[in-house]
Structure formats: structure tokens, C-alpha cells
Design a protein around this motif. Structure first.
Motif, short mmCIF file in Angstrom:
data_model
loop_
_atom_site.label_atom_id
_atom_site.label_comp_id
_atom_site.label_asym_id
_atom_site.label_seq_id
_atom_site.Cartn_x
_atom_site.Cartn_y
_atom_site.Cartn_z
N ILE A 171 0.92 -1.32 0.00
CA ILE A 171 -0.11 0.25 0.13
C ILE A 171 0.81 1.26 0.08
CG2 ILE A 171 -1.85 1.36 1.22
CD1 ILE A 171 -2.88 -1.32 2.27
N ILE A 172 1.91 1.24 0.66
CA ILE A 172 2.95 2.36 1.00
C ILE A 172 3.27 2.53 -0.49
CG2 ILE A 172 5.18 3.08 1.58
CD1 ILE A 172 4.48 1.70 4.32
N ASN A 173 3.96 1.57 -1.22
CA ASN A 173 4.58 1.96 -2.71
C ASN A 173 3.35 2.42 -3.67
OD1 ASN A 173 7.03 0.88 -1.92
ND2 ASN A 173 6.44 -1.26 -2.27
N MET B 282 3.30 5.51 8.55
CA MET B 282 2.97 6.59 7.91
C MET B 282 4.14 7.58 7.56
SD MET B 282 -0.98 7.91 9.08
CE MET B 282 -0.45 9.57 8.42
N ASP B 283 5.20 7.64 8.31
CA ASP B 283 6.21 8.41 8.11
C ASP B 283 7.07 7.99 6.88
OD1 ASP B 283 7.03 5.86 9.28
OD2 ASP B 283 8.55 6.62 10.52
N ASN C 39 -7.66 11.94 20.20
CA ASN C 39 -6.42 11.51 19.61
C ASN C 39 -5.62 12.10 18.40
OD1 ASN C 39 -8.34 10.88 17.69
ND2 ASN C 39 -8.38 8.62 17.85
N VAL C 40 -6.24 13.40 17.90
CA VAL C 40 -6.00 13.68 16.71
C VAL C 40 -4.79 14.60 16.94
CG1 VAL C 40 -7.27 16.00 17.06
CG2 VAL C 40 -6.92 15.07 14.68
N GLY C 41 -4.51 15.18 18.21
CA GLY C 41 -3.00 15.70 18.46
C GLY C 41 -1.89 14.77 18.44
N ALA C 42 -2.00 13.65 18.82
CA ALA C 42 -0.95 12.66 18.66
C ALA C 42 -0.67 12.25 17.49
CB ALA C 42 -1.28 11.18 19.42
N LEU C 43 -1.80 12.36 16.36
CA LEU C 43 -1.69 11.79 15.00
C LEU C 43 -0.87 12.98 14.29
CD1 LEU C 43 -2.42 10.48 12.13
CD2 LEU C 43 -4.54 11.82 12.16
N ILE C 44 -1.30 14.19 14.63
CA ILE C 44 -0.39 15.23 13.91
C ILE C 44 0.73 15.64 14.54
CG2 ILE C 44 -0.44 17.78 13.92
CD1 ILE C 44 -3.58 17.64 13.82
N LYS D 27 1.81 14.56 10.90
CA LYS D 27 1.60 15.55 10.07
C LYS D 27 0.74 15.55 8.61
CE LYS D 27 5.55 17.91 12.31
NZ LYS D 27 5.96 16.83 13.15
N PRO D 28 -0.24 14.80 8.85
CA PRO D 28 -0.85 14.73 7.52
C PRO D 28 -1.51 15.98 6.97
CG PRO D 28 -2.49 14.25 9.55
CD PRO D 28 -1.33 14.33 9.81
#
Length: 204
Positions: A115-117, A147-148, A165-170, A174-175
């Protein structure tokens, strides 16, 4: 970089205006009848008339060409979101015809190397990573690990996001955009209090 915010599943003028008050970047109008957040053609038109400056995203799942085109024309959609099995040819043809970019949703449980590729080959495209279950708004997250490893600069992340949980994701990944629907709802309606908490968590 501060992630942009999309409130999806907006169903009323009041919800749209509340999103505008909070200066979110986009709202999603669900036009597929498969969703509990489906809105009619007339409702979509009414919402769009009342928030002309806000970006409106038309959300579709395996809908017909004529249905998508009619929505674009009547509701003045700024961005398209395809969540089903639409072909690249189908998406590209509508995007070219109306000069409107589109988001391609990929439903996943975790980010495998395949999926990443695949995503890294899709340069310049908006890619929406969502959980595997259903067509959004189900409150379920996917595994954010790896995701990195994504090179695409236009990653949108949804699925189970909330102010908790959105703070940890960002902080970690950093999406480009974060997308929320059920995470700002109480009793299946958008809560202005939860909207505010989510925006604060993203922009703190």
C-alpha cells in the motif's frame, strides 16, 4: 505545518455555519445513499448557498456519472471524494470535465509495504486513508504505524478521529488534512462543543 481540517457528514445549514465560524478548511457533503449521513440534492444546494466561501467536498460511493455531474452543477462542489471502486479513468474524466480535483479514498487496516508503494506512486493526488470497515463515519481507526514512510504530501487521514487522539496523529505524522465525522457527533448530530474541541486540539 498545521494540518487542515475537514468536517465530513454535514447535514444542515446550522452545522455548516458552525464549521464556518470555527474557520475549518472544508466540509464534506455525503451524496451517496449508502451512508446514514446522506443528504438530498435540495439539501446540498441549500447548504452550499449558505456558506459560499467554505470549501465543499462532494462525497460519493460508486455513484453514476450523471449523478455526480448533477451534484457538481447544482451544489457548486469544490472538491470530489470517491470512496468506492470508481476507476481512475472515471475519476479523471469528471475532474477534467469540471476542472475540479478529487480525493481518492483507500480503506485499510494497516499500512502494508504494498500500500505504501502504491500511494507513493500517486504523486500530486489527494489520498484519503480511512479504516477498512464501511464507508466512513464508523468511529474506527486504522494502524497509523509506517505513515512516516509515505512520500505523498497530500495525505488525508480519517477514521475514528476525535479531539482525544488527533493531537498525537498530527505530532507524529503531520497529515495534510484530518477528517472527522462521528468524532464531533452526539446523538448522530454534529455537536458545536465537540467541533470546538477538535479544532482546538488540531491547532494548539
Amino acid at each position: 505545518m498545521i494540518s487542515k481540517i475537514k468536517f465530513c457528514g454535514i447535514r444542515t445549514v446550522r452545522e455548516a455555519r458552525n464549521a464556518e465560524k470555527l474557520s475549518v478548511d472544508a466540509i464534506g457533503l455525503v451524496r451517496t445513499i449508502l451512508s446514514a449521513r446522506y443528504i438530498t440534492r435540495s439539501r446540498a444546494m441549500k447548504i452550499c448557498r449558505n456558506v459560499p466561501m467554505l470549501m465543499k467536498v462532494g462525497v460519493f460511493v460508486n455513484d453514476t456519472l450523471s449523478f455526480v455531474c448533477d451534484t457538481i452543477k447544482c451544489a457548486r462542489i469544490n472538491l470530489l471524494q470517491f470512496c468506492g471502486r470508481e476507476s481512475t479513468k472515471f475519476c479523471d474524466s469528471i475532474s477534467y470535465r469540471f476542472n475540479i480535483p478529487y480525493i481518492r479514498v483507500i480503506h485499510i487496516r494497516e499500512l502494508s509495504h504494498n500500500i505504501i508503494n502504491r500511494i507513493n506512486r500517486m504523486e500530486g493526488k489527494y489520498i484519503f486513508l480511512d479504516s477498512l470497515s464501511g464507508y466512513g463515519g464508523n468511529g474506527m481507526t486504522f494502524d497509523w504505524n509506517r505513515m512516516d514512510m509515505l512520500d505523498n504530501k497530500y495525505i488525508i487521514v480519517g477514521g475514528g478521529l476525535s479531539y482525544k487522539n488527533v493531537g498525537a496523529l498530527i505530532r507524529n505524522y503531520k497529515p495534510h488534512y484530518v477528517d472527522v465525522s462521528s468524532g464531533i457527533e452526539e446523538g448522530k448530530r454534529k455537536s458545536f462543543a465537540l467541533m470546538k474541541k477538535f479544532v482546538k486540539a488540531v491547532r494548539r
